[in-house]
Design an enzyme around this catalytic site. Sequence first.
Site, mmCIF file in Angstrom:
data_model
loop_
_atom_site.group_PDB
_atom_site.id
_atom_site.type_symbol
_atom_site.label_atom_id
_atom_site.label_comp_id
_atom_site.label_asym_id
_atom_site.label_seq_id
_atom_site.Cartn_x
_atom_site.Cartn_y
_atom_site.Cartn_z
ATOM 1 C CE LYS A 60 39.262 35.209 36.985
ATOM 2 N NZ LYS A 60 39.495 34.442 35.726
ATOM 3 C CD GLN A 104 42.161 32.013 34.466
ATOM 4 O OE1 GLN A 104 41.038 32.056 34.971
ATOM 5 N NE2 GLN A 104 42.763 33.093 34.017
ATOM 6 C CG ASP A 127 35.134 32.180 31.732
ATOM 7 O OD1 ASP A 127 35.377 33.300 32.200
ATOM 8 O OD2 ASP A 127 35.889 31.193 31.835
HETATM 9 N N1 GUN Z 1 42.143 34.191 31.042
HETATM 10 C C1 GUN Z 1 42.204 35.543 31.031
HETATM 11 N N2 GUN Z 1 40.993 36.077 31.299
HETATM 12 C C2 GUN Z 1 40.142 35.048 31.497
HETATM 13 C C3 GUN Z 1 38.751 34.968 31.819
HETATM 14 O O1 GUN Z 1 38.032 35.965 31.954
HETATM 15 N N3 GUN Z 1 38.261 33.703 31.936
HETATM 16 C C4 GUN Z 1 39.034 32.594 31.748
HETATM 17 N N4 GUN Z 1 38.442 31.407 31.863
HETATM 18 N N5 GUN Z 1 40.318 32.635 31.447
HETATM 19 C C5 GUN Z 1 40.867 33.857 31.328
#
Ligand code: GUN
Length: 294
Positions: A60, A104, A127
């Site tokens: 990301k 995350q 998110d």
């Molecule tokens: N863990 C797996 N997918 C995601 C996501 O889209 N956002 C976050 N913050 N954690 C994740």
Amino acid sequence: MIAGMTDGATLLCGKSVAENVYAECTAAIADLNQKRGRPPGLAFVLVGENPASQVYVGRKQKVSERLGISGQIIRLAADVSEAKLLECIDGLNQDAQIDGILVQQPLPAQIDATRIVRAVDPAKDVDGFHPANLGALAAGLATGFRACTPLGIMRLLDSAAIPLRGRQATVVGRSLIVGRPISYMLINAGATVTVCNSATDLQLLNQACRAADILVVAAGRPALIGADMVKPSAAVVDVGINRDSAGKLCGDVDFEAVRSRVAHITPVPGGVGPMTVAMLMANTVAAAGRAAKS
Ligand code: GUN
């Protein structure tokens, strides 16, 4: 090219649709840079050493750099206290340079993930996990942020002009990250939605999958969906990221068995994964745009 032909099904190629999203982001970022004299700011909070989380956050951040978004990773030890993490989030909420915050998941056991999700300013919740944003989605409102993976799935379905209104959609999984938000998005699009979970009776799961025009699978179980569980005209969206016994990446759908039996299918990797990253960038650009107006 948006979609490619495979043996039978058309591939829903997230990698190429993501590039379309990036082109839109790049234009919007140039515009924002001119207006505010700085790029959008995105903070990633990474707690502990979970290898998959490190890979996802790294990916990301790399994309954010490529687009000219200022991405900053804040690394916290696996044994960090909940209070310390809340303090970190509060600092980011107050920071005028930060437009978007991503904590995350999964988080270590000593931390109440629900409290963390609620602590993020809903205006920076790129998110889309905050109850204010998820609630707006559930209420069918156009405001707030939408969770990235489901938003990416909707964009992928749209890119192949797959009709949703009046169609039967089955979602396997009820997580906050995928199952719940994609169910609401499909409901809002006029689909008839069945949501299954790990406690769903197997016969009912089979039945619901076979009835689906759109089948979204986010169960985290390799090869859960076999060739006898799909409708021939279906669009199959595989959100799973697992490793098979040989260590090879695979989804929740038995791709080789299912691909020849359905109309559309997402590959793993290269299907939903790139769309999650793309929609995070789109949400961050939207957050920065809204902040610039306020
Ligand atoms: N863990 C797996 N997918 C995601 C996501 O889209 N956002 C976050 N913050 N954690 C994740």
